[in-house]
Motif scaffolding. Structure first.
Motif, PDB file in Angstrom:
ATOM      1  N   ASP A  71      42.695  46.140  44.191  1.00 21.37           N
ATOM      2  CA  ASP A  71      41.892  45.462  44.348  1.00 21.37           C
ATOM      3  C   ASP A  71      41.488  43.865  43.849  1.00 21.37           C
ATOM      4  OD1 ASP A  71      38.990  43.582  44.928  1.00 21.37           O
ATOM      5  OD2 ASP A  71      37.338  44.660  43.820  1.00 21.37           O
TER       6      ASP A  71
ATOM      7  N   GLN B   2      39.038  41.904  40.813  1.00 23.72           N
ATOM      8  CA  GLN B   2      38.512  42.616  39.723  1.00 23.72           C
ATOM      9  C   GLN B   2      39.031  41.351  37.828  1.00 23.72           C
ATOM     10  OE1 GLN B   2      36.769  45.646  39.150  1.00 23.72           O
ATOM     11  NE2 GLN B   2      36.085  45.394  41.112  1.00 23.72           N
TER      12      GLN B   2
ATOM     13  N   ARG C 276      41.415  45.251  34.293  1.00 21.27           N
ATOM     14  CA  ARG C 276      40.626  46.277  35.029  1.00 21.27           C
ATOM     15  C   ARG C 276      42.366  46.754  35.623  1.00 21.27           C
ATOM     16  NH1 ARG C 276      37.516  51.067  35.279  1.00 21.27           N
ATOM     17  NH2 ARG C 276      37.538  51.184  37.356  1.00 21.27           N
TER      18      ARG C 276
END
Length: 325
Positions: A219, A222, A226
């Motif tokens: 993703d 993010q 992360r």
């Protein structure tokens, strides 16, 4: 009593269990038999694939049982015939009580986390994905619940900033072997004071469920750290991946596995997450929530795994692509 006087049944399946099995035999421990999963068809030809533990057991000259069902009367009878004093489980299936309670000294499991944290099938992956700086290995007595038995011993192991599931898997596999041998000796000597996993606030624990392909999708919205931790926690297997498409082309999106990356902090609110930048020679970077993810190694579907430098030798239109969120 010495651990070498015990009749040990060893239960496991993958490579992670093999060094412990080999160390027990090399150390003169009396492994009376091995239990592992049935052979399974794999690959394009669907040829039967033997577990790593079965291959090792055969090389060591140990008898092997491969039950389809762990409550099967024939399997139980064969297990009883080995007259086990102690059972050892490493990366195997959940055992019914009729199996784990059979050895007179019980059955213990080696788990690759600092229990009670990271109970589940993928503890090493999730510890790295969650940005932990420390993990470890634990031995515990089996009971009716998965990874909730009384703890016998633990060894704490740091996670470095460059560590991946690959490096930590290898490290914990070797450290776990030492803990298995130590646990056998302590049980034989009656020198254990198991600590029950009771009175724990379950909301403070991190689970470690099995990881599926869709769980590995990156993703790009993010934060950068992360994303990098996510990539490290899945590299080299099963590997974090992303979809990418050439904007305005109408072509079907490609997929790419990403094995290494670094985060570069930047304030670029005007740049959409997933935007690709490259000089066409030495770097590819992808916009994320708070900066850029500079890619190190990746593998486009149907192609070889390559460093960014080597990939760019034949990928001239990289900046026309966008990585999907």
């Amino acid at each position: 009593m010495s651990g070498k006087e015990l009749r040990i049944v060893f239960m496991g399946t993958p490579e992670f269990a093999v060094p412990s099995l080999r160390a027990l035999v090399a150390g003169g421990y009396h492994v009376v038999g091995v239990v592992t999963t049935p052979d399974k068809p794999a690959g394009r030809g669907q040829r039967l694939h033997e577990s790593d533990v079965k291959i090792a057991a055969r090389e060591l000259g140990l008898p092997v049982l491969q039950p389809v069902k762990l409550r099967d009367p024939e399997f139980i009878e064969a297990l009883q015939a080995w007259k086990p004093d102690l059972g050892i489980v490493i990366a195997f299936r959940m055992l019914p009580e009729v199996v784990w309670a059979m050895p007179r000294l019980g059955t213990f499991n080696l788990h690759a986390s600092l229990l009670p944290q990271y109970r589940g099938a993928a503890p090493i992956n999730w510890a790295i994905i969650n940005g932990e700086r420390e993990t470890g290995v634990t031995t515990f007595l089996l009971n009716h619940e998965i990874d909730k038995g009384a703890i016998i011993g633990q060894i704490r192991v740091p996670i470095g900033e460059e560590d991946t599931i690959g490096t930590m898997y290898d490290r914990l596999m070797q450290i776990g072997t030492g803990l298995v041998l130590e646990t056998v000796e302590r049980i034989a000597a009656g020198d254990i004071q198991p600590i029950e996993q009771e009175g724990i606030d379950e909301s403070t624990l991190h689970p470690a469920p099995k990881i599926f392909k869709e769980d590995c999708r990156i993703d790009w919205t993010q934060p950068g750290k992360r994303i990098v931790d996510f990539i490290r926690g899945l590299s080299p297997y099963p590997a974090a991946w992303t979809a990418m498409y050439r904007e305005g082309s109408g072509e079907e999106a490609l997929t790419a596995k990403i094995f290494a990356a670094k985060f570069e902090a930047a304030d670029h609110a005007e740049i959409a997450c997933g935007t690709v930048e490259s000089d066409g020679r030495s770097f590819i970077r992808v916009a994320c929530a708070d900066g850029w993810i500079r890619l190190g190694e990746l593998q486009i579907a149907g192609k070889k795994r390559l460093s960014v430098h080597d990939l760019l030798l034949g990928w001239r239109d990289v900046q026309q692509y966008k990585f999907e969120k």
